[in-house]
Design a protein around this motif. Structure first.
Motif, PDB file in Angstrom:
ATOM      1  N   SER A  44       0.849  -1.192   0.000  1.00 43.36           N
ATOM      2  CA  SER A  44       0.000   0.000   0.000  1.00 43.36           C
ATOM      3  C   SER A  44       0.881   1.236   0.000  1.00 43.36           C
ATOM      4  N   TYR A  45       0.418   2.279  -0.664  1.00 42.39           N
ATOM      5  CA  TYR A  45       1.086   3.575  -0.657  1.00 42.39           C
ATOM      6  C   TYR A  45       0.016   4.635  -0.412  1.00 42.39           C
ATOM      7  N   ASP A  46       0.234   5.481   0.591  1.00 38.12           N
ATOM      8  CA  ASP A  46      -0.730   6.569   0.790  1.00 38.12           C
ATOM      9  C   ASP A  46      -0.774   7.464  -0.437  1.00 38.12           C
ATOM     10  N   VAL A  47       0.406   7.835  -0.927  1.00 34.00           N
ATOM     11  CA  VAL A  47       0.519   8.671  -2.123  1.00 34.00           C
ATOM     12  C   VAL A  47       1.643   8.116  -2.969  1.00 34.00           C
ATOM     13  N   MET A  48       1.362   7.892  -4.238  1.00 36.20           N
ATOM     14  CA  MET A  48       2.401   7.459  -5.167  1.00 36.20           C
ATOM     15  C   MET A  48       3.150   8.684  -5.672  1.00 36.20           C
ATOM     16  N   PRO A  49       4.481   8.636  -5.691  1.00 41.21           N
ATOM     17  CA  PRO A  49       5.202   9.736  -6.332  1.00 41.21           C
ATOM     18  C   PRO A  49       5.045   9.651  -7.846  1.00 41.21           C
ATOM     19  N   GLY A  50       5.054  10.784  -8.503  1.00 44.18           N
ATOM     20  CA  GLY A  50       4.920  10.787  -9.951  1.00 44.18           C
ATOM     21  C   GLY A  50       4.475  12.138 -10.458  1.00 44.18           C
ATOM     22  N   ARG A  51       3.955  12.151 -11.672  1.00 42.66           N
ATOM     23  CA  ARG A  51       3.539  13.420 -12.274  1.00 42.66           C
ATOM     24  C   ARG A  51       2.437  13.160 -13.288  1.00 42.66           C
ATOM     25  N   TRP A  52       1.657  14.213 -13.557  1.00 41.83           N
ATOM     26  CA  TRP A  52       0.627  14.160 -14.581  1.00 41.83           C
ATOM     27  C   TRP A  52       1.212  14.523 -15.934  1.00 41.83           C
ATOM     28  N   VAL A  53       0.789  13.804 -16.963  1.00 35.41           N
ATOM     29  CA  VAL A  53       1.172  14.143 -18.339  1.00 35.41           C
ATOM     30  C   VAL A  53      -0.099  14.198 -19.181  1.00 35.41           C
ATOM     31  N   GLY A  54      -0.019  14.888 -20.294  1.00 36.20           N
ATOM     32  CA  GLY A  54      -1.177  15.004 -21.172  1.00 36.20           C
ATOM     33  C   GLY A  54      -0.806  14.718 -22.615  1.00 36.20           C
ATOM     34  N   ASP A  55      -1.623  13.937 -23.298  1.00 36.20           N
ATOM     35  CA  ASP A  55      -1.427  13.640 -24.712  1.00 36.20           C
ATOM     36  C   ASP A  55      -2.661  14.069 -25.483  1.00 36.20           C
ATOM     37  N   THR A  56      -2.457  14.834 -26.526  1.00 36.11           N
ATOM     38  CA  THR A  56      -3.574  15.361 -27.316  1.00 36.11           C
ATOM     39  C   THR A  56      -4.044  14.383 -28.379  1.00 36.11           C
ATOM     40  N   GLU A  57      -3.311  13.295 -28.577  1.00 35.79           N
ATOM     41  CA  GLU A  57      -3.717  12.221 -29.486  1.00 35.79           C
ATOM     42  C   GLU A  57      -3.472  10.885 -28.790  1.00 35.79           C
ATOM     43  N   TRP A  58      -4.239   9.875 -29.196  1.00 32.01           N
ATOM     44  CA  TRP A  58      -3.950   8.514 -28.732  1.00 32.01           C
ATOM     45  C   TRP A  58      -4.365   7.518 -29.797  1.00 32.01           C
ATOM     46  N   PRO A  59      -3.441   6.654 -30.245  1.00 34.21           N
ATOM     47  CA  PRO A  59      -2.056   6.523 -29.805  1.00 34.21           C
ATOM     48  C   PRO A  59      -1.273   7.828 -29.991  1.00 34.21           C
ATOM     49  N   SER A  60      -0.394   8.078 -29.056  1.00 31.52           N
ATOM     50  CA  SER A  60       0.333   9.344 -29.035  1.00 31.52           C
ATOM     51  C   SER A  60       1.582   9.273 -29.904  1.00 31.52           C
ATOM     52  N   PRO A  61       1.840  10.326 -30.691  1.00 30.29           N
ATOM     53  CA  PRO A  61       3.095  10.345 -31.448  1.00 30.29           C
ATOM     54  C   PRO A  61       4.327  10.422 -30.550  1.00 30.29           C
ATOM     55  N   ARG A  62       4.115  10.759 -29.276  1.00 33.54           N
ATOM     56  CA  ARG A  62       5.241  10.807 -28.347  1.00 33.54           C
ATOM     57  C   ARG A  62       5.597   9.438 -27.792  1.00 33.54           C
ATOM     58  N   VAL A  63       4.763   8.438 -28.067  1.00 36.05           N
ATOM     59  CA  VAL A  63       5.020   7.081 -27.589  1.00 36.05           C
ATOM     60  C   VAL A  63       5.491   6.225 -28.757  1.00 36.05           C
ATOM     61  N   THR A  64       6.687   5.675 -28.645  1.00 37.85           N
ATOM     62  CA  THR A  64       7.242   4.810 -29.684  1.00 37.85           C
ATOM     63  C   THR A  64       7.568   3.453 -29.067  1.00 37.85           C
ATOM     64  N   TRP A  65       7.552   2.436 -29.923  1.00 34.34           N
ATOM     65  CA  TRP A  65       7.779   1.074 -29.433  1.00 34.34           C
ATOM     66  C   TRP A  65       9.262   0.754 -29.420  1.00 34.34           C
ATOM     67  N   GLN A  66       9.738   0.344 -28.267  1.00 31.93           N
ATOM     68  CA  GLN A  66      11.130  -0.055 -28.087  1.00 31.93           C
ATOM     69  C   GLN A  66      11.172  -1.559 -27.850  1.00 31.93           C
ATOM     70  N   GLU A  67      11.852  -2.266 -28.743  1.00 32.02           N
ATOM     71  CA  GLU A  67      11.936  -3.726 -28.631  1.00 32.02           C
ATOM     72  C   GLU A  67      13.200  -4.107 -27.887  1.00 32.02           C
ATOM     73  N   ARG A  68      13.045  -4.896 -26.837  1.00 33.94           N
ATOM     74  CA  ARG A  68      14.174  -5.331 -26.008  1.00 33.94           C
ATOM     75  C   ARG A  68      14.258  -6.857 -26.054  1.00 33.94           C
ATOM     76  N   PRO A  69      15.207  -7.426 -26.806  1.00 37.74           N
ATOM     77  CA  PRO A  69      15.343  -8.891 -26.853  1.00 37.74           C
ATOM     78  C   PRO A  69      15.584  -9.461 -25.454  1.00 37.74           C
ATOM     79  N   LEU A  70      15.063 -10.651 -25.227  1.00 36.17           N
ATOM     80  CA  LEU A  70      15.217 -11.304 -23.930  1.00 36.17           C
ATOM     81  C   LEU A  70      16.440 -12.203 -23.871  1.00 36.17           C
ATOM     82  N   GLY A  71      17.154 -12.294 -24.955  1.00 34.84           N
ATOM     83  CA  GLY A  71      18.377 -13.084 -24.991  1.00 34.84           C
ATOM     84  C   GLY A  71      19.213 -12.673 -26.189  1.00 34.84           C
ATOM     85  N   VAL A  72      20.365 -13.293 -26.336  1.00 34.73           N
ATOM     86  CA  VAL A  72      21.248 -13.047 -27.474  1.00 34.73           C
ATOM     87  C   VAL A  72      21.456 -14.359 -28.208  1.00 34.73           C
ATOM     88  N   ASP A  73      21.968 -14.252 -29.423  1.00 37.44           N
ATOM     89  CA  ASP A  73      22.251 -15.471 -30.180  1.00 37.44           C
ATOM     90  C   ASP A  73      23.120 -16.406 -29.351  1.00 37.44           C
TER      91      ASP A  73
END
Length: 672
Positions: free
Chosen positions: A328-357
């Motif tokens: 439990s947390y009385d108050v979570m630390p963080g901040r408010w953000v606003g996006d005027t479109e969704w999906p947002s052009p500010r959000v891009t997909w980052q692919e992170r492999p779970l292993g290497v060759d």
């Protein structure tokens, strides 16, 4: 919290009966409105629930309905047919009768002399669900809704199934809760001393446990499509303010609604909250001036005033800063953000492999009590809601960690995993958790997702796996807003069991994972100038003077025990929906609930879940004026081929039996 005691318009309250189209059943309503509304009509706001306005939701109702009335609205709280003080018998959740009655109420409100003809609906959970569903039926007077902690997808984003998997923890618990809730009697103070007992007998005779129906539909079929507005977003004509919390299981719906509804009549708001209205101040906060925010919405859509509500960003979301793991947390630390479109052009997909060759295949064979530290499916603002440190869960899973981060990584949206797998059995689950691992080794749960491999080709079919054949499976995890700091690691933890959230398949399986061919896909949000997102401080009407019991030495909310010799794990849960309380009119409401989940680490068929409820309502000294009691028990277990359901209900009035019922059902395991 600021309590507003005086308003520009004097508020009056009245109880009325609202007729429905069949002409046989009336719904009981409580209306708060300005005293001069017949001379100066106002729009109407409807909250429509099965949860009993006269007692169970009365404290919450007192916070908001009089507040709306004081600001120039008729705020109306209606008990659904067969619940509370309404006539008729209870049906299934969100059935056609419930929605048809809701349309009747909307039209009735619009015709009243104190109403302008403009109507809004609002609600949280059940009331948020049916607000969306009735909006999809498009009654002409309904112009706007505020839907909080609700879903647009009854199959894959509710208490029954997740990723096509049977939810053990709330499939059973909510069915058991609703059996007890639907069995509660009408109040003789509202329906009459001569009517309440015949009304109660009628609804008790009509009861059938929800779990029978829910487990009869293990794939996405017409039963689940009914009431799922994702089937046709275009049917929703009313303006929609969609609200959720990162610690509520339905938050994904907010993102889907802002994506699929027209941008000129939808706005989304997601905070750090649990399954609660955002002004109530229950953890985790911060709370906001939610009533003021909704008033801007109503004034814009129902009064035609320029409040700036539609100049807000399409999506306002809270991004959590990293925190050490806690329940439990009385108050979570963080901040408010606003996006005027969704999906947002500010959000891009980052692919992170779970292993290497060259990374070798990894066997995934988790003990069946993996998931015991999952936390509550429905965080409710209680002390044990959230998942604790995940190190023990991680030890029961296969963990694939990133290198320490060199910069902050902020995500907003629904992460995905793509896993290349083989299964040793035709039926299996895969569960993926994303955790924030601090330099000290502590592991904070960020998000998770589930896939029943039978549902990998669609939730409407069950396709068994061919052992010995690798396949790529990809599935979404729950939406989140979270910032991973430099120096921390991003962990993907993979398991094939997750009890009691996910009911295990009937045979012990094993997955084989190819990490080099698997990946985590993160919706990374870039830095930049933010549109301002601000809220007023919470404000409500004065609280209802209810006296709550404060038990000495209460039992734990969540208690885990391990029988080492038997290898059995037991989780006991007290859901703590409100406990026992006394109302200012002398009504005494007592409730006692317990959920028990058991499983042996090596045996999927040992899984069992039990929900037990006792509810008592009394009035007068020692209940001498009125005394009604309900005792309900629901149990779910399974064999290799079928689910087994047993339910029992006893109802007593003034100590004498009114009804005693028992149900025993089985249903084939077609997908679960």
């Amino acid at each position: 919290m600021k309590y507003r005691e005086r308003f520009e318009r004097q508020v009056v309250r009245e109880d009325v009966w609202i007729p429905t189209r069949d002409g046989r059943v009336r719904l009981h309503a409580r209306i708060w409105r300005p005293a001069d509304a017949e001379a100066d009509p106002v729009p109407a706001l409807l909250e429509y629930l099965p949860y009993r306005k006269s007692d169970w939701t009365a404290p919450r109702d007192a916070q908001r309905h009089p507040w709306y009335a004081g600001h120039g609205y008729a705020s109306v709280r209606v008990d659904i047919r067969g619940h509370g003080d309404s006539e008729g018998t209870p049906g299934d959740e969100y059935d056609e009768q419930e929605l048809a009655d809701g349309v009747d109420v909307v039209n009735w409100l619009a015709r009243q002399p104190w109403c302008t003809g403009e109507v809004g609906m609002f609600g949280i959970s059940w009331g948020g669900f049916n607000s969306l569903q009735i909006a999809a039926l498009a009654p002409e007077p309904l112009k706007a809704i505020v839907t909080v902690c609700s879903t647009d997808d009854r199959y894959d984003n509710d208490v029954h199934y997740m990723g096509g998997a049977v939810l053990g923890i709330d499939m059973l618990a909510w069915a058991g809760t609703m059996l007890a809730f639907a069995a509660r009697p009408p109040d003789p103070a509202n329906v009459g001393a001569d009517r309440w007992l015949p009304m109660w007998r009628e609804r008790l005779d009509a009861l059938d446990p929800f779990i029978h129906t829910w487990l009869a539909h293990q794939q996405r079929d017409e039963y689940w499509r009914h009431g799922s507005v994702c089937e046709d977003y275009g049917a929703v004509r009313a303006a929609v303010l969609a609200v959720g919390g990162w610690n509520d299981p339905y938050r994904d719906t907010v993102l889907r609604l802002v994506e699929h509804l027209p941008a000129d009549r939808v706005r989304g708001l997601v905070g750090p909250w649990s399954h609660q209205y955002p002004d109530r101040g229950l953890p985790p906060g911060p709370a906001i001036g939610f009533l003021q925010e909704t008033l801007r919405w109503w004034d814009h859509w129902l009064k035609g005033e320029d409040t700036g509500a539609m100049r807000e960003p399409l999506l306002r979301a809270w991004v959590n800063d990293p925190v050490p793991p806690a329940t439990s947390y009385d108050v979570m630390p963080g901040r408010w953000v606003g996006d005027t479109e969704w999906p947002s052009p500010r959000v891009t997909w980052q692919e992170r492999p779970l292993g290497v060759d060259g990374t070798p295949p990894v066997p995934v064979r988790s003990p069946h009590h993996t998931g015991i530290d999952a936390g509550r499916f429905f965080p409710f603002g209680n002390a044990s809601d959230l998942a604790p440190d995940q190190r023990e869960e991680d030890g029961r899973s296969v963990c694939l960690d990133s290198a320490p981060l060199t910069e902050r990584v902020e995500i907003l949206g629904r992460p995905r995993v793509r896993l290349r797998l083989d299964s040793a059995t035709p039926r299996a689950h895969v569960i993926a958790r994303v955790c924030d691992v601090a330099p000290d080794g502590s592991s904070t749960l960020v998000t998770r997702g589930v896939l029943n491999l039978l549902a990998r080709h669609g939730r409407d079919k069950a396709v068994e796996w061919t052992p010995g054949m690798y396949e790529d499976v990809e599935f979404e995890l729950n939406a989140t807003g979270y910032a991973f700091p430099p120096g921390h690691r991003i962990r993907v933890a993979v398991s094939d069991t997750y009890w009691p959230w996910v009911w295990p398949h009937g045979e012990r399986g094993e997955l084989t994972l190819l990490p080099a061919d698997s990946a985590l896909l993160l919706p990374v949000r870039s830095d930049g100038e933010e549109p301002p997102v601000r809220f007023e401080e919470p404000e409500q009407a004065p609280p209802l003077p209810v006296t709550y019991d404060v038990a000495s030495g209460p039992r734990p909310e969540r208690l885990v025990t391990h029988d080492v010799a038997a290898g059995e794990w037991t989780l006991e849960v007290d859901p703590r929906y409100g406990g026992s309380r006394t109302y200012p009119d002398g009504l005494r409401y007592e409730e006692n609930a317990r959920e028990t989940y058991r499983i042996r680490s090596d045996d999927p068929l040992s899984a069992s879940a039990v929900s037990e409820w006792t509810i008592r309502l009394t009035r007068g000294e020692d209940g001498d004026e009125w005394d009604a009691e309900i005792v309900a028990r629901t149990e779910l277990r399974a064999t290799a081929t079928e689910f087994v359901m047993d339910s029992h209900l006893e109802a007593r009035a003034n100590g004498e039996a009114v009804a005693k019922r028992a149900w025993h059902r089985t249903t084939p395991r077609t997908s679960g």
